[in-house]
Design a protein around this motif. Sequence first.
Motif, PDB file in Angstrom:
ATOM      1  N   TYR A 171       0.828  -1.206   0.000  1.00  0.00           N
ATOM      2  CA  TYR A 171       0.000   0.000   0.000  1.00  0.00           C
ATOM      3  C   TYR A 171       0.866   1.261   0.000  1.00  0.00           C
ATOM      4  O   TYR A 171       0.610   2.204  -0.757  1.00  0.00           O
ATOM      5  CB  TYR A 171      -0.915  -0.008   1.217  1.00  0.00           C
ATOM      6  CG  TYR A 171      -1.946   1.094   1.206  1.00  0.00           C
ATOM      7  CD1 TYR A 171      -3.209   0.880   0.672  1.00  0.00           C
ATOM      8  CD2 TYR A 171      -1.650   2.359   1.725  1.00  0.00           C
ATOM      9  CE1 TYR A 171      -4.162   1.894   0.644  1.00  0.00           C
ATOM     10  CE2 TYR A 171      -2.585   3.369   1.702  1.00  0.00           C
ATOM     11  CZ  TYR A 171      -3.845   3.130   1.160  1.00  0.00           C
ATOM     12  OH  TYR A 171      -4.766   4.149   1.124  1.00  0.00           O
ATOM     13  N   VAL A 172       1.888   1.278   0.852  1.00  0.00           N
ATOM     14  CA  VAL A 172       2.750   2.459   0.937  1.00  0.00           C
ATOM     15  C   VAL A 172       3.484   2.677  -0.383  1.00  0.00           C
ATOM     16  O   VAL A 172       3.627   3.813  -0.854  1.00  0.00           O
ATOM     17  CB  VAL A 172       3.750   2.311   2.103  1.00  0.00           C
ATOM     18  CG1 VAL A 172       4.799   3.413   2.066  1.00  0.00           C
ATOM     19  CG2 VAL A 172       3.009   2.326   3.438  1.00  0.00           C
ATOM     20  N   ARG A 173       3.951   1.614  -0.992  1.00  0.00           N
ATOM     21  CA  ARG A 173       4.660   1.744  -2.267  1.00  0.00           C
ATOM     22  C   ARG A 173       3.744   2.253  -3.372  1.00  0.00           C
ATOM     23  O   ARG A 173       4.190   2.976  -4.262  1.00  0.00           O
ATOM     24  CB  ARG A 173       5.266   0.399  -2.655  1.00  0.00           C
ATOM     25  CG  ARG A 173       6.477   0.014  -1.803  1.00  0.00           C
ATOM     26  CD  ARG A 173       6.950  -1.390  -2.095  1.00  0.00           C
ATOM     27  NE  ARG A 173       8.173  -1.719  -1.350  1.00  0.00           N
ATOM     28  CZ  ARG A 173       8.683  -2.936  -1.261  1.00  0.00           C
ATOM     29  NH1 ARG A 173       8.091  -3.963  -1.891  1.00  0.00           N
ATOM     30  NH2 ARG A 173       9.786  -3.152  -0.560  1.00  0.00           N
ATOM     31  N   GLN A 174       2.467   1.893  -3.312  1.00  0.00           N
ATOM     32  CA  GLN A 174       1.518   2.334  -4.328  1.00  0.00           C
ATOM     33  C   GLN A 174       1.007   3.745  -4.087  1.00  0.00           C
ATOM     34  O   GLN A 174       0.592   4.431  -5.019  1.00  0.00           O
ATOM     35  CB  GLN A 174       0.329   1.369  -4.375  1.00  0.00           C
ATOM     36  CG  GLN A 174       0.685  -0.012  -4.895  1.00  0.00           C
ATOM     37  CD  GLN A 174      -0.426  -1.016  -4.651  1.00  0.00           C
ATOM     38  OE1 GLN A 174      -1.520  -0.662  -4.211  1.00  0.00           O
ATOM     39  NE2 GLN A 174      -0.152  -2.285  -4.931  1.00  0.00           N
ATOM     40  N   HIS A 175       1.021   4.162  -2.842  1.00  0.00           N
ATOM     41  CA  HIS A 175       0.513   5.478  -2.464  1.00  0.00           C
ATOM     42  C   HIS A 175       1.665   6.288  -1.872  1.00  0.00           C
ATOM     43  O   HIS A 175       1.754   6.472  -0.663  1.00  0.00           O
ATOM     44  CB  HIS A 175      -0.626   5.360  -1.465  1.00  0.00           C
ATOM     45  CG  HIS A 175      -1.798   4.586  -1.957  1.00  0.00           C
ATOM     46  ND1 HIS A 175      -1.814   3.202  -2.008  1.00  0.00           N
ATOM     47  CD2 HIS A 175      -3.005   4.994  -2.448  1.00  0.00           C
ATOM     48  CE1 HIS A 175      -2.978   2.801  -2.478  1.00  0.00           C
ATOM     49  NE2 HIS A 175      -3.712   3.861  -2.761  1.00  0.00           N
ATOM     50  N   GLU A 176       2.525   6.748  -2.723  1.00  0.00           N
ATOM     51  CA  GLU A 176       3.716   7.462  -2.264  1.00  0.00           C
ATOM     52  C   GLU A 176       3.310   8.685  -1.445  1.00  0.00           C
ATOM     53  O   GLU A 176       2.378   9.401  -1.781  1.00  0.00           O
ATOM     54  CB  GLU A 176       4.573   7.878  -3.446  1.00  0.00           C
ATOM     55  CG  GLU A 176       5.147   6.694  -4.225  1.00  0.00           C
ATOM     56  CD  GLU A 176       6.021   7.145  -5.383  1.00  0.00           C
ATOM     57  OE1 GLU A 176       6.227   8.366  -5.514  1.00  0.00           O
ATOM     58  OE2 GLU A 176       6.481   6.279  -6.140  1.00  0.00           O
ATOM     59  N   VAL A 234       0.517   8.449   4.628  1.00  0.00           N
ATOM     60  CA  VAL A 234      -0.620   7.544   4.711  1.00  0.00           C
ATOM     61  C   VAL A 234      -1.250   7.723   6.088  1.00  0.00           C
ATOM     62  O   VAL A 234      -0.624   7.454   7.098  1.00  0.00           O
ATOM     63  CB  VAL A 234      -0.176   6.078   4.519  1.00  0.00           C
ATOM     64  CG1 VAL A 234      -1.386   5.154   4.588  1.00  0.00           C
ATOM     65  CG2 VAL A 234       0.551   5.906   3.191  1.00  0.00           C
TER      66      VAL A 234
END
Length: 363
Positions: A83-88, A91
């Motif tokens: 999730y973190v990698r996809q939503h730079e 968060v």
Amino acid sequence: MVVTKESLIAKSIQLIRQNQSKTGAYLASPGFANYRYAWLRDGAFTAYAMNRVSQHESARRFYQWCDGVIQKHAGKAHHAIAYVRQHEGEVHWNDLFLHTRYTVEGDEVAGEWGSFQLDGYGTWLWGLAEHVRMSGEREWIQAFAPSIELTLDYLAACWRLPNFDCWEEAGDKLHPATLAALYAGIKAMEPHVPQRADECASLAAEIRQFVREKGVLGNRFVKSLGNPAVDASSLWIGLPFGLVCIDDPLLAGTVAQIERELLTGNGVHRYAADTYYGGGQWPLLTAWLGWYYVQVGRRKEAEELLVWIATKDQPAGLPEQVQEHLLAPEDYHRWLESEGPPAVPLLWSHAMFLVLADELGFV
């Protein structure tokens, strides 16, 4: 009854052993409702203390528990990383991430809490490396390899995200002490995971540079990015996490500010605006300052701090904090009414007493 350092050393070891679950987890405080759980951070420092007093079997069982926790929640960790990698960027979803406290069986604790804390995940890696160094039990690195690698992936993905500090506060900020824990854990694994050594070295160097560039005000470290106050947990940046050397001017400047603002008599407060139970003095932080004093050749002062801690022992053990000097006395009774008396015993207090006693050569 007069408490001697010798009797408190023996009592501390006994209390820690008594409050270690059969699963290997250390209960933070058996007598305080919110602390009848296990933290990776508190537990790793407790295991470190037990290693220093040659209680390696106790420490080993704790790291076996850590490994079990990581594996039990591996799916959640992988999801958070993706999730973190996809939503730079930032968060804002506390429950997406691994928790900071668990039941002794390794389950998450229900209810609202400052759950997203990264320091424990760096500290367990650092502590495991210290266990291997002191016990010689190198086989556990290989046995825990999946958990180690997953933790490294998790820290690499999340280290730039705001998260709660070691006091479970300020979840919207980045904290130099937390980043130092991540630095230490990643750096400690560098020689143990040769296939990722370059990656670990590079990431640790990046975190170190970030703290030195962003986490400094004048000649000292700040409490958090965006909060220029001094915090006694900043001691960790130098000792034991080694993001800076013990003689680094920034660490010396931080200690000087801690002495000016947070040292009352021989007891150390967390930070000047602390209102938790009135903002008392914390034996574990007092031991940390004593640890620093030994390292820089101020032994007499370190011994005075050790004696002060010993005088705060109660029949049940060392407390989380003492109320001889409160920074916010008007808040003490509010906490007393809502949560009951302050936590006692706190295993982390006993652990840091043991560290200081060993540092002074009394163990």
